[in-house]
Design a protein around this motif. Structure first.
Motif, PDB file in Angstrom:
ATOM      1  N   VAL A 239       0.852  -1.188   0.000  1.00 40.47           N
ATOM      2  CA  VAL A 239       0.000   0.000   0.000  1.00 40.47           C
ATOM      3  C   VAL A 239       0.887   1.238   0.000  1.00 40.47           C
ATOM      4  CG1 VAL A 239      -1.688   1.363   1.307  1.00 40.47           C
ATOM      5  CG2 VAL A 239      -1.869  -1.125   1.274  1.00 40.47           C
ATOM      6  N   GLU A 240       0.611   2.135  -0.927  1.00 36.20           N
ATOM      7  CA  GLU A 240       1.182   3.482  -0.914  1.00 36.20           C
ATOM      8  C   GLU A 240      -0.014   4.420  -0.838  1.00 36.20           C
ATOM      9  OE1 GLU A 240       4.007   4.503  -4.039  1.00 36.20           O
ATOM     10  OE2 GLU A 240       4.305   2.349  -4.364  1.00 36.20           O
ATOM     11  N   MET A 241      -0.128   5.171   0.253  1.00 36.15           N
ATOM     12  CA  MET A 241      -1.309   6.011   0.430  1.00 36.15           C
ATOM     13  C   MET A 241      -0.892   7.418   0.843  1.00 36.15           C
ATOM     14  SD  MET A 241      -4.708   5.213   2.695  1.00 36.15           S
ATOM     15  CE  MET A 241      -4.181   5.696   4.333  1.00 36.15           C
ATOM     16  N   ASP A 242      -1.422   8.392   0.130  1.00 37.77           N
ATOM     17  CA  ASP A 242      -1.208   9.791   0.466  1.00 37.77           C
ATOM     18  C   ASP A 242      -2.522  10.371   0.965  1.00 37.77           C
ATOM     19  OD1 ASP A 242       1.540  10.081  -0.326  1.00 37.77           O
ATOM     20  OD2 ASP A 242       0.855   9.987  -2.417  1.00 37.77           O
ATOM     21  N   ASN A 243      -2.495  10.887   2.190  1.00 38.87           N
ATOM     22  CA  ASN A 243      -3.662  11.569   2.756  1.00 38.87           C
ATOM     23  C   ASN A 243      -3.510  13.049   2.445  1.00 38.87           C
ATOM     24  OD1 ASN A 243      -4.780   9.197   3.929  1.00 38.87           O
ATOM     25  ND2 ASN A 243      -3.227   9.322   5.505  1.00 38.87           N
ATOM     26  N   ILE A 244      -4.404  13.559   1.628  1.00 42.37           N
ATOM     27  CA  ILE A 244      -4.290  14.917   1.105  1.00 42.37           C
ATOM     28  C   ILE A 244      -5.153  15.908   1.892  1.00 42.37           C
ATOM     29  CG2 ILE A 244      -4.609  16.332  -0.977  1.00 42.37           C
ATOM     30  CD1 ILE A 244      -4.269  13.490  -2.481  1.00 42.37           C
ATOM     31  N   ALA A 245      -6.384  15.508   2.173  1.00 40.72           N
ATOM     32  CA  ALA A 245      -7.316  16.356   2.921  1.00 40.72           C
ATOM     33  C   ALA A 245      -8.244  15.439   3.715  1.00 40.72           C
ATOM     34  CB  ALA A 245      -8.111  17.256   1.975  1.00 40.72           C
TER      35      ALA A 245
ATOM     36  N   SER B 198      -5.122   9.444  -2.160  1.00 38.59           N
ATOM     37  CA  SER B 198      -4.656   8.785  -3.369  1.00 38.59           C
ATOM     38  C   SER B 198      -3.848   7.567  -2.928  1.00 38.59           C
ATOM     39  CB  SER B 198      -3.790   9.741  -4.186  1.00 38.59           C
ATOM     40  OG  SER B 198      -3.313   9.097  -5.349  1.00 38.59           O
ATOM     41  N   ALA B 199      -4.119   6.421  -3.544  1.00 36.83           N
ATOM     42  CA  ALA B 199      -3.428   5.196  -3.126  1.00 36.83           C
ATOM     43  C   ALA B 199      -3.123   4.308  -4.321  1.00 36.83           C
ATOM     44  CB  ALA B 199      -4.288   4.427  -2.121  1.00 36.83           C
TER      45      ALA B 199
END
Length: 136
Positions: free
Chosen positions: A62-68, A106-107
């Protein structure tokens, strides 16, 4: 030709939030999982029938970016698309947006197909590959 995007709506419930009323980060993974399950279901593939055959998909990376942040009672959309299909794995690009189309998460998630009895990788069953390939 790219794979089509599957869209899945999810409502944020109180149980999904932390003390501040925003979605707890780990719960985004649950939303992403539900969307991948519904993506499979859109092809007529039910996971319980795969389990009966000792076939399962397990998350490998898992690659996950928490943006908002999302908040209690928000209606979210999870977009799911395969960006790589290999013999025994699939790489998904998933994005969670809110009702204003603001990107929240985004993941990239790689899932591997495994024999659940042996816990060893196996080729994705031909009928699944056929269903997925029929939409491109």
């Amino acid at each position: 030709m790219p794979f089509p995007v599957h869209k899945f709506k999810v409502r944020v419930y109180y149980e999904d939030t932390d003390a501040g009323g925003i979605v707890y980060y780990a719960n985004y993974l649950k939303f992403l999982e539900r969307a991948r399950t519904e993506w499979l279901r859109s092809f007529g593939i039910e996971q319980h029938s795969l389990l009966e055959q000792s076939v399962g998909f397990v998350v490998k990376r898992v690659e996950m970016d928490n943006i908002a942040a999302a908040r209690f009672d928000d209606l979210l959309q999870v977009n799911t698309q395969i960006i790589e299909l290999k013999r025994a794995s699939m790489l998904f690009q998933q994005q969670i947006t809110n009702s204003n189309n603001l990107s929240l998460v985004s993941a990239k998630i790689r899932v591997a197909c495994v024999d659940l009895q042996k816990m060893k990788p196996i080729a994705i069953p031909a009928f699944i590959v056929g269903e997925i390939s029929s939409v491109i």
